[in-house]
Design a protein around this motif. Structure first.
Motif, PDB file in Angstrom:
ATOM      1  N   LEU A  16       0.816  -1.224   0.000  1.00 26.95           N
ATOM      2  CA  LEU A  16       0.000   0.000   0.000  1.00 26.95           C
ATOM      3  C   LEU A  16       0.850   1.274   0.000  1.00 26.95           C
ATOM      4  CD1 LEU A  16      -2.891  -0.935   2.472  1.00 26.95           C
ATOM      5  CD2 LEU A  16      -2.718  -1.368   0.021  1.00 26.95           C
ATOM      6  N   ASN A  17       2.174   1.106  -0.146  1.00 31.21           N
ATOM      7  CA  ASN A  17       3.085   2.263  -0.185  1.00 31.21           C
ATOM      8  C   ASN A  17       2.902   3.198   1.008  1.00 31.21           C
ATOM      9  OD1 ASN A  17       4.482   1.736  -2.665  1.00 31.21           O
ATOM     10  ND2 ASN A  17       2.581   2.253  -3.715  1.00 31.21           N
ATOM     11  N   LEU A  18       2.823   2.620   2.193  1.00 34.52           N
ATOM     12  CA  LEU A  18       2.661   3.450   3.405  1.00 34.52           C
ATOM     13  C   LEU A  18       4.051   3.847   3.908  1.00 34.52           C
ATOM     14  CD1 LEU A  18      -0.084   1.276   5.148  1.00 34.52           C
ATOM     15  CD2 LEU A  18      -0.432   3.299   3.719  1.00 34.52           C
ATOM     16  N   GLU A  19       4.734   4.647   3.109  1.00 35.77           N
ATOM     17  CA  GLU A  19       6.162   4.911   3.353  1.00 35.77           C
ATOM     18  C   GLU A  19       6.488   5.571   4.684  1.00 35.77           C
ATOM     19  OE1 GLU A  19       8.775   6.246   0.422  1.00 35.77           O
ATOM     20  OE2 GLU A  19       7.848   5.074  -1.170  1.00 35.77           O
ATOM     21  N   ASP A  20       5.545   6.314   5.226  1.00 40.19           N
ATOM     22  CA  ASP A  20       5.835   7.026   6.469  1.00 40.19           C
ATOM     23  C   ASP A  20       5.446   6.230   7.708  1.00 40.19           C
ATOM     24  OD1 ASP A  20       7.080   9.176   5.426  1.00 40.19           O
ATOM     25  OD2 ASP A  20       5.268  10.386   5.203  1.00 40.19           O
ATOM     26  N   LEU A  39      -7.120   4.000   5.138  1.00 38.10           N
ATOM     27  CA  LEU A  39      -7.062   3.366   3.822  1.00 38.10           C
ATOM     28  C   LEU A  39      -8.341   3.637   3.041  1.00 38.10           C
ATOM     29  CD1 LEU A  39      -5.516  -0.080   4.850  1.00 38.10           C
ATOM     30  CD2 LEU A  39      -4.359   2.076   4.337  1.00 38.10           C
ATOM     31  N   ILE A  42      -9.488   1.451  -2.945  1.00 37.57           N
ATOM     32  CA  ILE A  42      -8.457   0.829  -3.790  1.00 37.57           C
ATOM     33  C   ILE A  42      -7.511   0.002  -2.917  1.00 37.57           C
ATOM     34  CG2 ILE A  42      -6.542   1.253  -5.400  1.00 37.57           C
ATOM     35  CD1 ILE A  42      -9.254   1.990  -6.565  1.00 37.57           C
ATOM     36  N   ASP A  43      -7.234   0.512  -1.715  1.00 36.11           N
ATOM     37  CA  ASP A  43      -6.388  -0.233  -0.779  1.00 36.11           C
ATOM     38  C   ASP A  43      -7.055  -1.556  -0.403  1.00 36.11           C
ATOM     39  OD1 ASP A  43      -4.414   1.776  -0.628  1.00 36.11           O
ATOM     40  OD2 ASP A  43      -5.607   2.882   0.819  1.00 36.11           O
ATOM     41  N   LEU A  45      -8.976  -3.342  -2.266  1.00 41.12           N
ATOM     42  CA  LEU A  45      -8.773  -4.269  -3.386  1.00 41.12           C
ATOM     43  C   LEU A  45      -7.347  -4.818  -3.378  1.00 41.12           C
ATOM     44  CD1 LEU A  45     -10.640  -2.297  -6.209  1.00 41.12           C
ATOM     45  CD2 LEU A  45     -11.431  -4.352  -5.034  1.00 41.12           C
ATOM     46  N   GLU A  46      -6.388  -3.965  -3.047  1.00 46.53           N
ATOM     47  CA  GLU A  46      -4.996  -4.426  -2.979  1.00 46.53           C
ATOM     48  C   GLU A  46      -4.820  -5.465  -1.868  1.00 46.53           C
ATOM     49  OE1 GLU A  46      -2.244  -4.193  -4.698  1.00 46.53           O
ATOM     50  OE2 GLU A  46      -2.951  -2.752  -6.181  1.00 46.53           O
ATOM     51  N   VAL A  49      -5.955  -8.737  -3.176  1.00 46.26           N
ATOM     52  CA  VAL A  49      -4.918  -9.311  -4.058  1.00 46.26           C
ATOM     53  C   VAL A  49      -3.780  -9.884  -3.200  1.00 46.26           C
ATOM     54  CG1 VAL A  49      -3.203  -8.800  -5.851  1.00 46.26           C
ATOM     55  CG2 VAL A  49      -5.481  -7.766  -5.989  1.00 46.26           C
ATOM     56  N   GLU A  52      -4.584 -13.280  -1.780  1.00 45.89           N
ATOM     57  CA  GLU A  52      -4.564 -14.338  -2.788  1.00 45.89           C
ATOM     58  C   GLU A  52      -3.118 -14.674  -3.192  1.00 45.89           C
ATOM     59  OE1 GLU A  52      -7.085 -13.644  -6.154  1.00 45.89           O
ATOM     60  OE2 GLU A  52      -6.308 -15.404  -7.212  1.00 45.89           O
ATOM     61  N   LYS A  53      -2.353 -13.603  -3.453  1.00 47.39           N
ATOM     62  CA  LYS A  53      -0.979 -13.778  -3.938  1.00 47.39           C
ATOM     63  C   LYS A  53      -0.069 -14.426  -2.882  1.00 47.39           C
ATOM     64  CE  LYS A  53       2.402 -10.913  -6.383  1.00 47.39           C
ATOM     65  NZ  LYS A  53       2.697  -9.545  -6.841  1.00 47.39           N
ATOM     66  N   ARG A  85      -1.267 -21.552   1.368  1.00 46.61           N
ATOM     67  CA  ARG A  85       0.189 -21.605   1.136  1.00 46.61           C
ATOM     68  C   ARG A  85       0.933 -20.814   2.211  1.00 46.61           C
ATOM     69  NH1 ARG A  85      -0.050 -17.511  -3.821  1.00 46.61           N
ATOM     70  NH2 ARG A  85      -1.143 -19.194  -4.885  1.00 46.61           N
TER      71      ARG A  85
END
Lengths: 85, 212
Positions: A16-20, A39, A42-43, A45-46, A49, A52-53, A85
């Motif tokens: 989610l690019n939560l860089e800070d 969030l 769109i977050d 949905l990520e 993903v 699942e990934k 997994r």
């Protein structure tokens, strides 16, 4: 479980690019959406993903996300019980 | 009476200036955008989620607004009358490629929603409008190279709606994640009728961009 929670936090920060934000700054019980990490849809949905990934969990009903993404603890618990997994 | 020259920002992967004054920086490429964000903006975490095109447009607009001293929550009339008209050559190609990588391999097929949302060039105009609460027209034109006459023409057209009072205008382009060029300015209705003057101002900015 603690190790898994830390790994999950790191994955969320990366995807989610939560860089800070650092893993220790995420409260395990705080809501991920709304106040908590602030969030958006769109977050969400990520996160679907990501599950699942990384854990082989296919969320058939995206509406379920609302429950699963309530907090880090709830999400980690769901992953623990449903991962393939 | 002599007319005041337009304020402007010029930005590329290794250079940034505001009204011709070069800003000090250490980083280059995408890291330069992050450095500028941290040093001059720092209160909009959504920046980190943006593609390079939006980051470049966002940073350029923020530096310009700061220079202009505009209040972010201006009047309702100001918000309605501020349009955004941007131009670029490669549109969202860079974001398109990044997204395609997530669907390239059928055994590792995980389309990224966060990358997909940037696969349109006009998203950068939306990011800027949302940040500033502007509700005027927004457009993104795709054209081969910055052309002052063409840009001045489209800006003059945008003022014909009688609602637009000022336009955040400029060029923003990113062909690769570490490669971007932008210039940005604000054109006001009172200057818009003199398209020759606007064209001259834009030419000046384009010259700086092309020579850096």
């Amino acid at each position: 479980m603690e190790e898994m929670i830390l790994k999950l936090k790191q994955e969320i920060i990366e995807v989610l690019n939560l860089e800070d934000i650092k893993p220790e700054e995420i409260d395990n019980d705080a809501p991920l959406f709304g106040e908590g990490l602030g969030l958006d849809s769109i977050d969400a949905l990520e996160l679907i993903v990501l599950m699942e990934k990384n854990y082989g969990i296919k969320l058939q009903d995206p509406a379920k996300g609302k429950e699963i993404f309530k907090s880090i603890n709830v999400m980690a618990d769901y992953i623990q019980k449903n991962r393939t997994r | 009476m002599e007319r005041r020259e337009l304020d402007f920002v010029v930005l590329n992967q290794g250079y940034v200036s505001v009204n011709g004054r070069e800003l000090e920086h250490e980083a280059s490429g995408n890291a330069l955008l992050t450095e500028l964000y941290r040093n001059h903006i720092a209160d909009w975490p959504k920046f980190f989620k943006m593609d390079t095109l939006s980051k470049a447009g966002f940073v350029a607009s923020e530096l310009l607004i700061k220079e202009l001293g505009e209040h972010r929550l201006g009047s309702e009339e100001f918000a309605q009358g501020r349009a955004i008209v941007l131009f670029g050559a490669t549109a969202s190609l860079c974001a398109d490629r990044n997204y395609q990588e997530t669907i390239q391999d059928k055994d590792n097929y995980y389309p990224s929603p966060a990358l997909f949302v940037y696969t349109l060039p006009n998203i950068v105009t939306g990011e800027i409008a949302i940040r500033n609460h502007w509700r005027g027209e927004t457009s993104f034109y795709v054209t081969e190279a910055p052309d002052a006459a063409q840009m001045a023409f489209h800006l003059a057209c945008a003022f014909q709606d009688q609602v637009t009072d000022s336009i955040l205008a400029g060029w923003v382009d990113s062909s690769r994640n570490d490669d971007f060029q932008a210039f940005m300015t604000v054109v006001r209705r009172e200057d818009a009728a003199d398209t020759g003057w606007i064209e001259g101002q834009l030419k000046r900015m384009i010259n700086i961009l092309n020579n850096k």
